[in-house]
Design an enzyme around this catalytic site. Structure first.
Site, PDB file in Angstrom:
ATOM      1  N   ASP A  86       0.833  -1.208   0.000  1.00 29.67           N
ATOM      2  CA  ASP A  86       0.000   0.000   0.000  1.00 29.67           C
ATOM      3  C   ASP A  86       0.868   1.260   0.000  1.00 29.67           C
ATOM      4  O   ASP A  86       0.527   2.262  -0.631  1.00 29.67           O
ATOM      5  CB  ASP A  86      -0.913   0.010   1.238  1.00 29.67           C
ATOM      6  CG  ASP A  86      -2.055  -0.986   1.112  1.00 29.67           C
ATOM      7  OD1 ASP A  86      -2.492  -1.250  -0.018  1.00 29.67           O
ATOM      8  OD2 ASP A  86      -2.507  -1.495   2.154  1.00 29.67           O
ATOM      9  N   ALA A 112      -6.121  10.276  21.751  1.00 30.08           N
ATOM     10  CA  ALA A 112      -5.977  10.481  23.202  1.00 30.08           C
ATOM     11  C   ALA A 112      -6.376  11.881  23.643  1.00 30.08           C
ATOM     12  O   ALA A 112      -5.546  12.657  24.131  1.00 30.08           O
ATOM     13  CB  ALA A 112      -4.523  10.172  23.621  1.00 30.08           C
TER      14      ALA A 112
HETATM   15  P1  NAD Z   1       3.661   1.435   5.339  1.00 31.37           P
HETATM   16  O1  NAD Z   1       3.688   1.250   3.879  1.00 31.37           O
HETATM   17  O2  NAD Z   1       4.517   0.605   6.199  1.00 31.37           O
HETATM   18  O3  NAD Z   1       2.138   1.303   5.776  1.00 31.37           O
HETATM   19  C1  NAD Z   1       1.832   1.006   7.070  1.00 31.37           C
HETATM   20  C2  NAD Z   1       0.749  -0.056   7.041  1.00 31.37           C
HETATM   21  O4  NAD Z   1      -0.480   0.581   6.687  1.00 31.37           O
HETATM   22  C3  NAD Z   1       0.958  -1.195   6.040  1.00 31.37           C
HETATM   23  O5  NAD Z   1       0.653  -2.427   6.660  1.00 31.37           O
HETATM   24  C4  NAD Z   1      -0.041  -0.878   4.927  1.00 31.37           C
HETATM   25  O6  NAD Z   1      -0.518  -2.027   4.245  1.00 31.37           O
HETATM   26  C5  NAD Z   1      -1.144  -0.233   5.738  1.00 31.37           C
HETATM   27  N1  NAD Z   1      -2.041   0.615   4.960  1.00 31.37           N
HETATM   28  C6  NAD Z   1      -1.732   1.684   4.202  1.00 31.37           C
HETATM   29  N2  NAD Z   1      -2.834   2.180   3.634  1.00 31.37           N
HETATM   30  C7  NAD Z   1      -3.859   1.381   4.046  1.00 31.37           C
HETATM   31  C8  NAD Z   1      -5.251   1.387   3.834  1.00 31.37           C
HETATM   32  N3  NAD Z   1      -5.821   2.324   3.082  1.00 31.37           N
HETATM   33  N4  NAD Z   1      -5.997   0.440   4.441  1.00 31.37           N
HETATM   34  C9  NAD Z   1      -5.452  -0.507   5.231  1.00 31.37           C
HETATM   35  N5  NAD Z   1      -4.132  -0.566   5.482  1.00 31.37           N
HETATM   36  C10 NAD Z   1      -3.358   0.386   4.898  1.00 31.37           C
HETATM   37  O7  NAD Z   1       3.974   2.908   5.774  1.00 31.37           O
HETATM   38  P2  NAD Z   1       3.842   4.229   4.974  1.00 31.37           P
HETATM   39  O8  NAD Z   1       4.267   4.069   3.584  1.00 31.37           O
HETATM   40  O9  NAD Z   1       4.464   5.281   5.805  1.00 31.37           O
HETATM   41  O10 NAD Z   1       2.252   4.366   4.975  1.00 31.37           O
HETATM   42  C11 NAD Z   1       1.658   5.463   5.481  1.00 31.37           C
HETATM   43  C12 NAD Z   1       0.361   5.020   6.056  1.00 31.37           C
HETATM   44  O11 NAD Z   1       0.587   4.273   7.230  1.00 31.37           O
HETATM   45  C13 NAD Z   1      -0.461   6.188   6.465  1.00 31.37           C
HETATM   46  O12 NAD Z   1      -1.256   6.685   5.434  1.00 31.37           O
HETATM   47  C14 NAD Z   1      -1.259   5.633   7.635  1.00 31.37           C
HETATM   48  O13 NAD Z   1      -2.586   5.308   7.263  1.00 31.37           O
HETATM   49  C15 NAD Z   1      -0.550   4.380   8.041  1.00 31.37           C
HETATM   50  N6  NAD Z   1      -0.218   4.494   9.448  1.00 31.37           N
HETATM   51  C16 NAD Z   1      -0.845   3.655  10.298  1.00 31.37           C
HETATM   52  C17 NAD Z   1      -0.625   3.763  11.650  1.00 31.37           C
HETATM   53  C18 NAD Z   1      -1.353   2.818  12.566  1.00 31.37           C
HETATM   54  O14 NAD Z   1      -2.103   1.959  12.073  1.00 31.37           O
HETATM   55  N7  NAD Z   1      -1.165   2.962  13.867  1.00 31.37           N
HETATM   56  C19 NAD Z   1       0.237   4.719  12.169  1.00 31.37           C
HETATM   57  C20 NAD Z   1       0.872   5.572  11.268  1.00 31.37           C
HETATM   58  C21 NAD Z   1       0.621   5.454   9.894  1.00 31.37           C
END
Ligand code: NAD
Length: 266
Positions: free
Chosen positions: A45, A185
């Site tokens: 993703d 939070a």
């Molecule tokens: P990354 O590619 O490692 O992505 C992090 C995870 O988010 C991966 O497992 C990916 O498959 C999943 N992901 C991304 N978009 C998704 C969607 N629309 N639905 C379900 N899962 C999804 O890291 P990156 O490239 O920095 O991705 C940025 C994204 O990471 C941000 O847009 C944010 O949504 C996500 N994120 C998630 C968290 C959390 O879940 N606690 C925290 C920070 C960022």
């Protein structure tokens, strides 16, 4: 047809990229990194988020396809074994285009500096670099609440399964033109109060965050994270633009949710 490939750049993704290029050579495709009609994103993703931001200036002309070389993704939802079928479907133009809503993010500054605009595919979040975030939340020009806590996140429907979900937000079907505000939070006691529930806002609504404390904020837009100084307000609205994905076989959203979060292949 003009195409481009965005690879995660690991060994497996690069191998699959070479394979895809070989298949594409057999058809009427030309590589065009600048103005592609179709972008194959190979990786996860995150790779598709990078591809989206690279071509976000020409969303009407470019459609995306995500192939996952790790686990099943929400955007990267095609399997490596499907690459040949995918290329043939592309060549024969046997595919549908589905559209997902996006989020407009506008950051206004206190000084006479031009506003910064972004488009988010997943979400935008706001945090304070050092202290508790204190911001007034305005909905359609009216004060709604004063938020105190770690941060706020506004997500798109297709981003609702990402950071938004981890923050306790609802999963929203991407056919709905909405955006969702979730809290990180929040401080809630007899003195400070926020609504405490995620808000799902319709397309014509505008949500403005106005700093009460500190002028500098860490603002994320998908994978991008930037410190913005002297912020006057941050505006969120459902965008008039949409992202387009090419679909070769049905893969309903709720099936993807089930396969990703509950059990695979049921
Ligand atoms: P990354 O590619 O490692 O992505 C992090 C995870 O988010 C991966 O497992 C990916 O498959 C999943 N992901 C991304 N978009 C998704 C969607 N629309 N639905 C379900 N899962 C999804 O890291 P990156 O490239 O920095 O991705 C940025 C994204 O990471 C941000 O847009 C944010 O949504 C996500 N994120 C998630 C968290 C959390 O879940 N606690 C925290 C920070 C960022």
């Amino acid at each position: 047809m003009k195409y481009a490939i965005q690879s995660r750049n690991d060994k497996v993704s690069n191998q699959l990229m070479d394979e895809a290029i070989d298949y594409l050579k057999g058809f009427d495709f030309t590589y065009d990194n600048e103005e592609p009609d179709i972008v194959l994103s190979i990786g996860g993703d995150g790779t598709l988020l990078h591809a989206f931001h690279k071509y976000s200036h020409r969303l009407k002309e470019t459609a995306f396809v995500g192939i996952h070389t790790g686990h099943l993704g929400f955007y990267a939802d095609w399997q490596p074994a499907e690459i040949e079928k995918l290329v043939i479907s592309l060549a024969r133009k046997e595919y549908d285009v589905i559209e997902y809503p996006l989020l407009d993010v506008t950051i206004n500054y206190r000084e006479e500096k031009e506003s910064t605009r972004y488009l988010a595919l997943n979400e935008s979040s706001v945090k304070s670099p050092e202290v508790t975030l204190v911001m007034d939340v305005e909905l359609n020009g009216k004060h709604f609440e004063r938020f105190r806590g770690d941060g706020l996140c506004m997500s798109t429907p297709s981003g609702s399964t990402a950071y938004n979900k981890a923050l306790g937000g609802a999963i929203v079907h991407p056919s709905l033109l909405t955006m969702q505000l979730t809290e990180m939070a929040s401080i809630n006691n007899r003195v400070f109060r926020t609504v405490g529930s995620p808000l799902i806002l319709p397309a014509h609504h505008i949500c403005v965050l106005k700093p009460v404390r500190g002028p500098d904020f860490m603002v994320t837009v998908d994978h991008l994270q930037l410190l913005h100084k002297d912020v006057k307000s941050i505006e969120y609205q459902v965008s008039k633009q949409k992202v387009r994905f090419a679909r070769f076989r049905p893969f309903p959203f709720w099936r993807r949710v089930k396969d990703s979060f509950i059990e695979n292949g049921g």
